[in-house]
Write an enzyme that holds these catalytic residues in place. Structure first.
Site, PDB file in Angstrom:
ATOM      1  NE  ARG A 292      -5.780   1.569  -4.619  1.00 29.62           N
ATOM      2  CZ  ARG A 292      -4.640   1.813  -3.956  1.00 29.62           C
ATOM      3  NH1 ARG A 292      -4.302   1.091  -2.903  1.00 29.62           N
ATOM      4  NH2 ARG A 292      -3.828   2.771  -4.352  1.00 29.62           N
TER       5      ARG A 292
ATOM      6  CG  HIS B 230      -6.514   3.113   0.438  1.00 27.78           C
ATOM      7  ND1 HIS B 230      -6.735   1.758   0.497  1.00 27.78           N
ATOM      8  CD2 HIS B 230      -7.029   3.637   1.584  1.00 27.78           C
ATOM      9  CE1 HIS B 230      -7.352   1.459   1.643  1.00 27.78           C
ATOM     10  NE2 HIS B 230      -7.541   2.582   2.315  1.00 27.78           N
TER      11      HIS B 230
ATOM     12  CE1 TYR C  55      -0.075   3.519  -3.803  1.00 27.89           C
ATOM     13  CE2 TYR C  55      -0.171   5.517  -2.459  1.00 27.89           C
ATOM     14  CZ  TYR C  55      -0.810   4.482  -3.116  1.00 27.89           C
ATOM     15  OH  TYR C  55      -2.174   4.416  -3.096  1.00 27.89           O
TER      16      TYR C  55
HETATM   17  C1  LIG Z   1      -6.644  -3.738  11.689  1.00 30.35           C
HETATM   18  C2  LIG Z   1      -6.462  -2.562  10.767  1.00 30.35           C
HETATM   19  N1  LIG Z   1      -5.229  -2.150  10.446  1.00 30.35           N
HETATM   20  C3  LIG Z   1      -5.052  -1.113   9.610  1.00 30.35           C
HETATM   21  C4  LIG Z   1      -6.138  -0.462   9.081  1.00 30.35           C
HETATM   22  C5  LIG Z   1      -5.959   0.702   8.107  1.00 30.35           C
HETATM   23  N2  LIG Z   1      -6.263   0.220   6.760  1.00 30.35           N
HETATM   24  C6  LIG Z   1      -7.468   0.442   6.192  1.00 30.35           C
HETATM   25  S1  LIG Z   1      -7.577  -0.216   4.675  1.00 30.35           S
HETATM   26  C7  LIG Z   1      -5.998  -0.800   4.745  1.00 30.35           C
HETATM   27  C8  LIG Z   1      -5.398  -1.528   3.580  1.00 30.35           C
HETATM   28  C9  LIG Z   1      -6.002  -2.867   3.370  1.00 30.35           C
HETATM   29  O1  LIG Z   1      -5.480  -3.400   2.180  1.00 30.35           O
HETATM   30  P1  LIG Z   1      -6.138  -4.637   1.500  1.00 30.35           P
HETATM   31  O2  LIG Z   1      -6.558  -5.617   2.524  1.00 30.35           O
HETATM   32  O3  LIG Z   1      -5.233  -5.126   0.436  1.00 30.35           O
HETATM   33  O4  LIG Z   1      -7.490  -4.041   0.894  1.00 30.35           O
HETATM   34  P2  LIG Z   1      -7.649  -2.964  -0.286  1.00 30.35           P
HETATM   35  O5  LIG Z   1      -7.854  -1.626   0.372  1.00 30.35           O
HETATM   36  O6  LIG Z   1      -6.429  -2.999  -1.114  1.00 30.35           O
HETATM   37  O7  LIG Z   1      -8.839  -3.367  -1.038  1.00 30.35           O
HETATM   38  C10 LIG Z   1      -5.397  -0.471   5.949  1.00 30.35           C
HETATM   39  C11 LIG Z   1      -4.029  -0.818   6.326  1.00 30.35           C
HETATM   40  C12 LIG Z   1      -7.419  -0.917   9.450  1.00 30.35           C
HETATM   41  N3  LIG Z   1      -8.533  -0.361   8.957  1.00 30.35           N
HETATM   42  N4  LIG Z   1      -7.555  -1.978  10.284  1.00 30.35           N
END
Ligand SMILES: Cc1ncc(C[n+]2csc(CCOP(=O)(O)OP(=O)(O)O)c2C)c(N)n1
Ligand SMILES: [Mg+2]
Length: 330
Positions: A248, A252, A261
């Site tokens: 990434r 975020h 971090y």
């Molecule tokens: C069920 C749920 N838990 C927490 C969140 C908050 N949240 C949004 S994106 C994210 C991180 C997801 O990480 P990843 O699956 O690795 O995808 P990336 O953003 O790295 O592409 C989180 C925890 C959410 N949207 N839905």
């Protein structure tokens, strides 16, 4: 000498130039969105940067007239390849009435467009996975030749929805391609604090499906894996789990500060593997992306992004009463 790898995948020079242009368009729209956000014009950005090769390589391996995609919020490369336009994406970023995804009601990144078989997702991560499985089951019942393609981050692969969807699809041998876009972080949480197994693709064996990890910075590798998964699905042999590894390149989202971090040296190091630069150099080494063609591509993209921005900025918002629609039955 650079070996021509796309010939053996039956991809023409035109195909690979198309892939490159789609990747670069996604990057340039994304970069513009950050500028608009930082100048206070749009509320939120969630980036595809660093994942364009995985997204576009995969989309090009699908049947873009038949298959259904259930993208997650970073998949600008997937939806562009499936026919969503720069203008439509900007309308979504500006939350304008004409946004095809939700008429400006949802956050950006919640892609959905019926005519292009892009199925909308919810904000809780991974809910799109069981939906993809259900659509594949419906396709089978209707004797259609379609495959469903669903993506999610590596963090999201820890959700129950992934387990339930993967299990059901494998038991019923449904034509689903599960692609995990492993970008090494789930917001601030690095990979080894999310999962204890070495690879996300190792999970496939537990469901009785093949799993493969590929270099997500290489669109041709992703293309190869997704094409094989699609052929397998269409032969009635069931789903496949593909893990595309990338990084990434942005925080975020526009509301995150990644300096708290991760070391910025790590980000700088990852930028050396930027999938767009790598694919450009592959195409240049083979004399496919000449200076002249590159100039044309860049000019086309700049024009598209400028026009999209101007159009979306000037477009009207939905009427306030619109917020009351689609909540309860009319
Ligand atoms: C069920 C749920 N838990 C927490 C969140 C908050 N949240 C949004 S994106 C994210 C991180 C997801 O990480 P990843 O699956 O690795 O995808 P990336 O953003 O790295 O592409 C989180 C925890 C959410 N949207 N839905
Ligand atoms: Mg992640």
């Amino acid at each position: 000498m650079t070996e021509n790898r796309h010939i053996s995948l039956n991809l023409t020079n035109e195909d690979v130039l198309g892939m490159y242009e789609t990747m670069l368009l996604a990057r340039k729209i994304d970069e513009r969105m950050w500028l608009l956000n930082r100048s206070g014009k749009i509320p939120f950005v969630i980036s595809c940067q660093g994942q364009e090769a995985a997204q576009v390589g995969a989309a090009f391996a699908l049947d873009r007239k038949e298959d259904y995609v259930l993208p997650y919020y970073r998949d600008m490369g997937v939806v562009l390849a499936f026919g969503m336009t720069a203008k439509e994406l900007m309308l979504s970023a500006f939350a304008k009435a004409e946004d095809p995804n939700s008429g400006g009601r949802q956050m950006p990144g919640h892609f959905g467009q019926r005519k292009n078989r892009i199925v909308t997702g919810s904000s809780p991560v991974t809910t799109q996975v069981p939906h993809a499985v259900g659509i594949a089951l419906a396709g089978r019942m209707q004797k259609k030749d379609l495959v469903t393609f669903v993506t999610f981050g590596e963090g999201s692969s820890n959700q129950g929805d992934f387990h339930e969807g993967a299990n059901f699809a494998a038991v019923h041998k449904l034509p689903v391609i599960f692609m995990c876009e492993n970008n090494k972080y789930a917001i601030s949480v690095p990979y080894d604090m999310q999962v204890a197994c070495e690879k996300i693709s190792d999970r496939a064996i537990g469901y009785g499906m093949p799993g493969e990890t590929v270099d997500g910075n290489d669109p041709l590798e992703v293309y190869r894996a997704v094409k094989a998964a699609r052929d397998r699905g269409r032969r009635g042999e069931g789903p496949t789990l593909i893990e595309a590894i990338s990084y990434r390149l942005t925080p975020h989202s526009s509301d995150d500060d990644d300096r708290s971090y991760r070391e910025q040296e790590e980000v700088a190091e990852a930028k050396k593997n930027d999938p767009i630069l790598k694919f450009a150099s592959y195409l240049k080494d083979l004399d496919i992306l000449t200076d002249e063609i590159e100039k044309e591509i860049v000019e086309r993209i700049v024009k598209l992004v400028n026009e999209a921005t101007e159009y979306a900025e000037a477009a009207p918002y939905a009427d306030p009463e619109h917020a009351l629609k689609y909540v309860y039955a009319e």
